[in-house]
Write a protein that holds these residues in place. Structure first.
Motif, PDB file in Angstrom:
ATOM      1  N   ALA A  31      -8.205  13.815 -13.541  1.00  0.00           N
ATOM      2  CA  ALA A  31      -8.591  14.658 -14.675  1.00  0.00           C
ATOM      3  C   ALA A  31      -8.816  13.811 -15.926  1.00  0.00           C
ATOM      4  N   GLY A  32     -10.030  13.812 -16.415  1.00  0.00           N
ATOM      5  CA  GLY A  32     -10.348  13.123 -17.658  1.00  0.00           C
ATOM      6  C   GLY A  32     -10.572  11.627 -17.572  1.00  0.00           C
ATOM      7  N   ALA A  33     -10.560  11.045 -16.372  1.00  0.00           N
ATOM      8  CA  ALA A  33     -10.744   9.591 -16.273  1.00  0.00           C
ATOM      9  C   ALA A  33     -11.319   9.216 -14.913  1.00  0.00           C
ATOM     10  N   SER A  34     -12.067   8.125 -14.921  1.00  0.00           N
ATOM     11  CA  SER A  34     -12.564   7.573 -13.656  1.00  0.00           C
ATOM     12  C   SER A  34     -12.555   6.055 -13.746  1.00  0.00           C
ATOM     13  N   MET A  35     -12.608   5.427 -12.580  1.00  0.00           N
ATOM     14  CA  MET A  35     -12.589   3.970 -12.489  1.00  0.00           C
ATOM     15  C   MET A  35     -13.524   3.570 -11.356  1.00  0.00           C
ATOM     16  N   ASP A  36     -14.334   2.555 -11.592  1.00  0.00           N
ATOM     17  CA  ASP A  36     -15.241   2.020 -10.576  1.00  0.00           C
ATOM     18  C   ASP A  36     -15.525   0.581 -10.963  1.00  0.00           C
ATOM     19  N   GLN A  37     -14.901  -0.359 -10.252  1.00  0.00           N
ATOM     20  CA  GLN A  37     -15.092  -1.754 -10.622  1.00  0.00           C
ATOM     21  C   GLN A  37     -14.892  -2.706  -9.455  1.00  0.00           C
ATOM     22  N   ALA A  38     -15.383  -3.904  -9.683  1.00  0.00           N
ATOM     23  CA  ALA A  38     -15.270  -4.969  -8.686  1.00  0.00           C
ATOM     24  C   ALA A  38     -13.951  -5.698  -8.864  1.00  0.00           C
ATOM     25  N   GLY A  39     -13.553  -6.353  -7.792  1.00  0.00           N
ATOM     26  CA  GLY A  39     -12.351  -7.161  -7.838  1.00  0.00           C
ATOM     27  C   GLY A  39     -12.322  -8.121  -6.666  1.00  0.00           C
ATOM     28  N   VAL A  40     -11.248  -8.871  -6.602  1.00  0.00           N
ATOM     29  CA  VAL A  40     -11.003  -9.783  -5.479  1.00  0.00           C
ATOM     30  C   VAL A  40      -9.555  -9.589  -5.057  1.00  0.00           C
ATOM     31  N   ASP A  41      -9.354  -9.425  -3.761  1.00  0.00           N
ATOM     32  CA  ASP A  41      -8.007  -9.390  -3.199  1.00  0.00           C
ATOM     33  C   ASP A  41      -7.782 -10.730  -2.510  1.00  0.00           C
ATOM     34  N   LEU A  42      -6.742 -11.428  -2.913  1.00  0.00           N
ATOM     35  CA  LEU A  42      -6.397 -12.729  -2.341  1.00  0.00           C
ATOM     36  C   LEU A  42      -5.131 -12.555  -1.511  1.00  0.00           C
ATOM     37  N   LEU A  43      -5.273 -12.700  -0.202  1.00  0.00           N
ATOM     38  CA  LEU A  43      -4.159 -12.533   0.717  1.00  0.00           C
ATOM     39  C   LEU A  43      -3.678 -13.894   1.203  1.00  0.00           C
ATOM     40  N   THR A  44      -2.373 -14.066   1.299  1.00  0.00           N
ATOM     41  CA  THR A  44      -1.796 -15.229   1.938  1.00  0.00           C
ATOM     42  C   THR A  44      -1.254 -14.755   3.278  1.00  0.00           C
ATOM     43  N   VAL A  45      -1.733 -15.380   4.358  1.00  0.00           N
ATOM     44  CA  VAL A  45      -1.368 -14.964   5.708  1.00  0.00           C
ATOM     45  C   VAL A  45      -0.628 -16.110   6.399  1.00  0.00           C
ATOM     46  N   GLN A  46       0.562 -15.790   6.889  1.00  0.00           N
ATOM     47  CA  GLN A  46       1.366 -16.767   7.630  1.00  0.00           C
ATOM     48  C   GLN A  46       1.916 -16.096   8.881  1.00  0.00           C
ATOM     49  N   ASP A  47       1.819 -16.791  10.004  1.00  0.00           N
ATOM     50  CA  ASP A  47       2.364 -16.289  11.267  1.00  0.00           C
ATOM     51  C   ASP A  47       1.877 -14.877  11.599  1.00  0.00           C
ATOM     52  N   GLY A  48       0.604 -14.618  11.309  1.00  0.00           N
ATOM     53  CA  GLY A  48       0.003 -13.337  11.674  1.00  0.00           C
ATOM     54  C   GLY A  48       0.352 -12.173  10.768  1.00  0.00           C
ATOM     55  N   LYS A  49       1.005 -12.429   9.628  1.00  0.00           N
ATOM     56  CA  LYS A  49       1.381 -11.365   8.687  1.00  0.00           C
ATOM     57  C   LYS A  49       0.945 -11.735   7.273  1.00  0.00           C
TER      58      LYS A  49
END
Length: 133
Positions: free
Chosen positions: A94-112
């Motif tokens: 209600a009263g606001a919206s968001m639409d933007q780009a970003g980057v998700d940086l994941l660190t993966v070790q031992d399959g997790k």
């Protein structure tokens, strides 16, 4: 069964999120995962463990009235155990919206996924959307 590569783990994570399978996505997180949420809003800061991340994501869904969505917008970029993924995230309330780009940086070790750093293209707009506690 061989261990999945960091790129494969990241792909499985984003595929699960894309189909709305939150339990499958959460199952790819290490029990000790640390999630770094950017900005200066009610959700900013570090969130630890699967329960902490689950509470964060649940709160985001509540505030966005169930509209928060994340979509991968380009190929994953891999450097060893680090996987950077360009994303677009949106939400409405209600009263606001968001639409933007970003980057998700994941660190993966031992399959997790053991660590998540998020980057937003417009931090102040994201802060305004989420609001303050």
């Amino acid at each position: 069964m061989s261990e999945q590569t960091p790129a494969a783990v990241a792909a499985s994570y984003f595929e699960a999120l894309g189909r709305g399978d939150v339990p499958a996505a959460m199952g790819l997180l290490s029990p000790q995962v640390v999630w770094h949420q950017p900005g200066a809003n009610r959700f900013s800061g570090n969130h630890a463990g699967v329960d902490g991340v689950g509470a964060l994501l649940g709160g985001m869904m509540e505030v966005s009235e169930g509209s928060f969505q994340l979509a991968v917008t380009g190929p994953a970029m891999v450097n060893g155990e680090l996987v950077a993924v360009p994303v677009r995230f949106t939400g409405n309330r209600a009263g606001a919206s968001m639409d933007q780009a970003g980057v998700d940086l994941l660190t993966v070790q031992d399959g997790k996924i053991v660590e998540v750093h998020l980057f937003s293209s417009d931090g102040p707009a994201e802060d305004t959307f989420w609001g303050h506690a």
